[in-house]
Design a protein around this motif. Sequence first.
Motif, PDB file in Angstrom:
ATOM      1  N   GLU A 238       0.574  -1.507  -0.267  1.00  0.00           N
ATOM      2  CA  GLU A 238       0.431   0.001   0.107  1.00  0.00           C
ATOM      3  C   GLU A 238       0.859   1.190  -0.283  1.00  0.00           C
ATOM      4  O   GLU A 238       0.806   2.743  -0.854  1.00  0.00           O
ATOM      5  CB  GLU A 238      -1.614  -0.253   1.512  1.00  0.00           C
ATOM      6  CG  GLU A 238      -1.696  -1.158   1.263  1.00  0.00           C
ATOM      7  CD  GLU A 238      -2.432  -1.017   2.649  1.00  0.00           C
ATOM      8  OE1 GLU A 238      -2.116  -0.449   3.325  1.00  0.00           O
ATOM      9  OE2 GLU A 238      -3.758  -2.176   2.107  1.00  0.00           O
ATOM     10  N   THR A 239       1.742   0.799   0.875  1.00  0.00           N
ATOM     11  CA  THR A 239       2.620   2.562   1.108  1.00  0.00           C
ATOM     12  C   THR A 239       3.490   2.452  -0.835  1.00  0.00           C
ATOM     13  O   THR A 239       3.884   3.537  -1.169  1.00  0.00           O
ATOM     14  CB  THR A 239       3.889   2.520   2.289  1.00  0.00           C
ATOM     15  OG1 THR A 239       3.498   2.491   2.958  1.00  0.00           O
ATOM     16  CG2 THR A 239       4.831   3.101   2.471  1.00  0.00           C
ATOM     17  N   ALA A 240       3.851   1.307  -0.984  1.00  0.00           N
ATOM     18  CA  ALA A 240       4.842   1.791  -2.198  1.00  0.00           C
ATOM     19  C   ALA A 240       4.039   2.077  -3.189  1.00  0.00           C
ATOM     20  O   ALA A 240       3.934   2.715  -4.129  1.00  0.00           O
ATOM     21  CB  ALA A 240       5.080   0.228  -2.691  1.00  0.00           C
ATOM     22  N   THR A 241       2.357   2.221  -3.536  1.00  0.00           N
ATOM     23  CA  THR A 241       1.461   2.207  -4.458  1.00  0.00           C
ATOM     24  C   THR A 241       1.461   3.646  -4.570  1.00  0.00           C
ATOM     25  O   THR A 241       1.092   4.291  -5.481  1.00  0.00           O
ATOM     26  CB  THR A 241       0.370   0.894  -4.135  1.00  0.00           C
ATOM     27  OG1 THR A 241       0.347  -0.070  -4.722  1.00  0.00           O
ATOM     28  CG2 THR A 241      -0.860   1.588  -5.149  1.00  0.00           C
ATOM     29  N   GLU A 242       1.038   4.463  -2.946  1.00  0.00           N
ATOM     30  CA  GLU A 242       1.507   5.278  -2.683  1.00  0.00           C
ATOM     31  C   GLU A 242       2.092   6.632  -3.203  1.00  0.00           C
ATOM     32  O   GLU A 242       2.096   8.037  -3.846  1.00  0.00           O
ATOM     33  CB  GLU A 242       0.931   5.589  -1.879  1.00  0.00           C
ATOM     34  CG  GLU A 242      -0.512   5.111  -0.857  1.00  0.00           C
ATOM     35  CD  GLU A 242      -0.962   5.465   0.498  1.00  0.00           C
ATOM     36  OE1 GLU A 242      -0.104   6.278   1.019  1.00  0.00           O
ATOM     37  OE2 GLU A 242      -1.953   4.998   0.630  1.00  0.00           O
ATOM     38  N   LEU A 243       3.477   6.052  -2.858  1.00  0.00           N
ATOM     39  CA  LEU A 243       4.145   6.344  -2.857  1.00  0.00           C
ATOM     40  C   LEU A 243       4.865   6.571  -4.558  1.00  0.00           C
ATOM     41  O   LEU A 243       5.306   7.465  -5.471  1.00  0.00           O
ATOM     42  CB  LEU A 243       5.741   5.552  -2.690  1.00  0.00           C
ATOM     43  CG  LEU A 243       7.541   6.292  -1.584  1.00  0.00           C
ATOM     44  CD1 LEU A 243       6.810   7.545  -1.531  1.00  0.00           C
ATOM     45  CD2 LEU A 243       8.244   5.167  -1.506  1.00  0.00           C
ATOM     46  N   ALA A 244       4.904   5.401  -5.319  1.00  0.00           N
ATOM     47  CA  ALA A 244       4.452   5.118  -6.513  1.00  0.00           C
ATOM     48  C   ALA A 244       3.749   6.094  -7.582  1.00  0.00           C
ATOM     49  O   ALA A 244       3.990   6.838  -8.362  1.00  0.00           O
ATOM     50  CB  ALA A 244       4.155   4.285  -7.155  1.00  0.00           C
TER      51      ALA A 244
ATOM     52  N   LEU B  92       5.926   9.337  -7.186  1.00  0.00           N
ATOM     53  CA  LEU B  92       6.925  10.507  -7.224  1.00  0.00           C
ATOM     54  C   LEU B  92       6.905  10.584  -8.946  1.00  0.00           C
ATOM     55  O   LEU B  92       7.344  10.766  -9.713  1.00  0.00           O
ATOM     56  CB  LEU B  92       8.213   8.978  -7.319  1.00  0.00           C
ATOM     57  CG  LEU B  92       8.354   8.499  -5.804  1.00  0.00           C
ATOM     58  CD1 LEU B  92       9.244   8.209  -5.101  1.00  0.00           C
ATOM     59  CD2 LEU B  92       9.193   9.705  -6.141  1.00  0.00           C
ATOM     60  N   TRP B  93       5.847   8.998  -9.481  1.00  0.00           N
ATOM     61  CA  TRP B  93       6.508   9.134 -11.093  1.00  0.00           C
ATOM     62  C   TRP B  93       4.840   8.834 -11.565  1.00  0.00           C
ATOM     63  O   TRP B  93       4.179   7.809 -10.997  1.00  0.00           O
ATOM     64  CB  TRP B  93       7.157   7.328 -11.746  1.00  0.00           C
ATOM     65  CG  TRP B  93       8.019   7.695 -11.301  1.00  0.00           C
ATOM     66  CD1 TRP B  93       9.627   9.180 -11.556  1.00  0.00           C
ATOM     67  CD2 TRP B  93       9.107   7.117 -10.652  1.00  0.00           C
ATOM     68  NE1 TRP B  93      10.943   8.595 -11.039  1.00  0.00           N
ATOM     69  CE2 TRP B  93      10.232   7.582 -10.799  1.00  0.00           C
ATOM     70  CE3 TRP B  93       8.907   5.573 -10.116  1.00  0.00           C
ATOM     71  CZ2 TRP B  93      11.617   6.529 -10.103  1.00  0.00           C
ATOM     72  CZ3 TRP B  93      10.029   5.284  -9.985  1.00  0.00           C
ATOM     73  CH2 TRP B  93      11.560   5.036  -9.561  1.00  0.00           C
ATOM     74  N   ARG B  94       4.512   8.823 -12.776  1.00  0.00           N
ATOM     75  CA  ARG B  94       3.439   9.000 -13.519  1.00  0.00           C
ATOM     76  C   ARG B  94       3.190   7.491 -13.948  1.00  0.00           C
ATOM     77  O   ARG B  94       2.015   7.058 -13.450  1.00  0.00           O
ATOM     78  CB  ARG B  94       3.071   9.954 -14.793  1.00  0.00           C
ATOM     79  CG  ARG B  94       2.308  10.777 -13.903  1.00  0.00           C
ATOM     80  CD  ARG B  94       2.537  12.060 -15.104  1.00  0.00           C
ATOM     81  NE  ARG B  94       3.547  12.406 -15.231  1.00  0.00           N
ATOM     82  CZ  ARG B  94       4.303  13.192 -16.848  1.00  0.00           C
ATOM     83  NH1 ARG B  94       2.613  13.209 -17.693  1.00  0.00           N
ATOM     84  NH2 ARG B  94       5.239  13.181 -16.910  1.00  0.00           N
TER      85      ARG B  94
ATOM     86  N   GLY C 102      10.665  -8.170  -0.522  1.00  0.00           N
ATOM     87  CA  GLY C 102       9.764  -6.388  -0.437  1.00  0.00           C
ATOM     88  C   GLY C 102       8.821  -6.444  -1.268  1.00  0.00           C
ATOM     89  O   GLY C 102       8.360  -7.154  -2.145  1.00  0.00           O
ATOM     90  N   VAL C 103       9.001  -5.309  -1.237  1.00  0.00           N
ATOM     91  CA  VAL C 103       8.316  -4.330  -3.361  1.00  0.00           C
ATOM     92  C   VAL C 103       9.198  -3.359  -3.674  1.00  0.00           C
ATOM     93  O   VAL C 103      10.169  -3.394  -3.427  1.00  0.00           O
ATOM     94  CB  VAL C 103       6.817  -3.459  -2.929  1.00  0.00           C
ATOM     95  CG1 VAL C 103       6.558  -3.288  -3.598  1.00  0.00           C
ATOM     96  CG2 VAL C 103       6.215  -3.909  -1.607  1.00  0.00           C
ATOM     97  N   VAL C 104       8.622  -3.651  -5.313  1.00  0.00           N
ATOM     98  CA  VAL C 104       9.948  -2.607  -6.200  1.00  0.00           C
ATOM     99  C   VAL C 104       9.144  -2.000  -6.763  1.00  0.00           C
ATOM    100  O   VAL C 104       8.201  -2.185  -7.720  1.00  0.00           O
ATOM    101  CB  VAL C 104      10.493  -3.611  -7.163  1.00  0.00           C
ATOM    102  CG1 VAL C 104      11.234  -2.430  -7.595  1.00  0.00           C
ATOM    103  CG2 VAL C 104      11.835  -4.451  -6.202  1.00  0.00           C
ATOM    104  N   ILE C 105       9.161  -0.852  -6.909  1.00  0.00           N
ATOM    105  CA  ILE C 105       8.740   0.319  -7.831  1.00  0.00           C
ATOM    106  C   ILE C 105       9.421   0.652  -9.227  1.00  0.00           C
ATOM    107  O   ILE C 105      10.335   1.344  -8.319  1.00  0.00           O
ATOM    108  CB  ILE C 105       8.238   1.331  -7.199  1.00  0.00           C
ATOM    109  CG1 ILE C 105       7.054   1.471  -5.657  1.00  0.00           C
ATOM    110  CG2 ILE C 105       7.519   2.987  -7.637  1.00  0.00           C
ATOM    111  CD1 ILE C 105       7.957   2.986  -4.728  1.00  0.00           C
ATOM    112  N   ARG C 106       8.893   0.145 -10.085  1.00  0.00           N
ATOM    113  CA  ARG C 106      10.304   0.500 -11.245  1.00  0.00           C
ATOM    114  C   ARG C 106       9.300   1.703 -12.111  1.00  0.00           C
ATOM    115  O   ARG C 106       7.955   1.433 -12.291  1.00  0.00           O
ATOM    116  CB  ARG C 106      10.169  -1.059 -12.879  1.00  0.00           C
ATOM    117  CG  ARG C 106      10.813  -1.528 -11.520  1.00  0.00           C
ATOM    118  CD  ARG C 106       9.974  -2.765 -13.204  1.00  0.00           C
ATOM    119  NE  ARG C 106      11.341  -2.274 -14.135  1.00  0.00           N
ATOM    120  CZ  ARG C 106      13.008  -3.981 -14.128  1.00  0.00           C
ATOM    121  NH1 ARG C 106      12.642  -4.293 -13.376  1.00  0.00           N
ATOM    122  NH2 ARG C 106      12.920  -3.456 -15.618  1.00  0.00           N
ATOM    123  N   GLY C 107      10.293   2.644 -12.396  1.00  0.00           N
ATOM    124  CA  GLY C 107       9.677   3.825 -13.314  1.00  0.00           C
ATOM    125  C   GLY C 107      10.845   3.606 -14.439  1.00  0.00           C
ATOM    126  O   GLY C 107      11.871   4.013 -14.829  1.00  0.00           O
TER     127      GLY C 107
END
Length: 164
Positions: free
Chosen positions: A7-13, A16-18, A29-34
């Motif tokens: 949930e935190t990663a989804t909000e953070l993503a 940070l990035w569209r 863990g969870v990874v956010i890729r831009g």
Amino acid sequence: MYTELRETATELAAVLWREHTVYRERGGGVVIRGEHVGRWISLAPTGGKDQARLRAGRLLDGGTTAPARSEAVVDLSVGTAELAAVCRRLLADVAAAETVPPRARTERPTRANRPAKPARPRRPRSRSRSRKSRHTSLSSWVVLICVAGVVGLWAYAQFGMYGH
């Protein structure tokens, strides 16, 4: 803990990035890729309550991830804006690490333009190093004798008992 990180990663993503992709990594863990910026951010549990380890790195050609260039431990109870600020700082560190050019090979002196080294006096070789013996060692002889003994016992057991 994974659902909280997700949930935190989804909000953070979204902050940070569209354009981003959020997925789970092997370690929990969870990874956010831009993809469009060539960066990634990872949130992983640290074992502490409401804490996560943030790591940031860049994406290589072909979509693989480079090792993390910077990392920090953050408290998940802070707001998304504070987490985004920490992530931006980590991403800035990654960008700064990229702009520092690695030491180029051309800077090294080549054999042609390297200064000559003074000649070192040759030391006489020690007797043990200079004498590379090709003879069979004692342990090899012991092994050969044992093998011959086993073959001899086998032959005696096969042919010796019948009187041939």
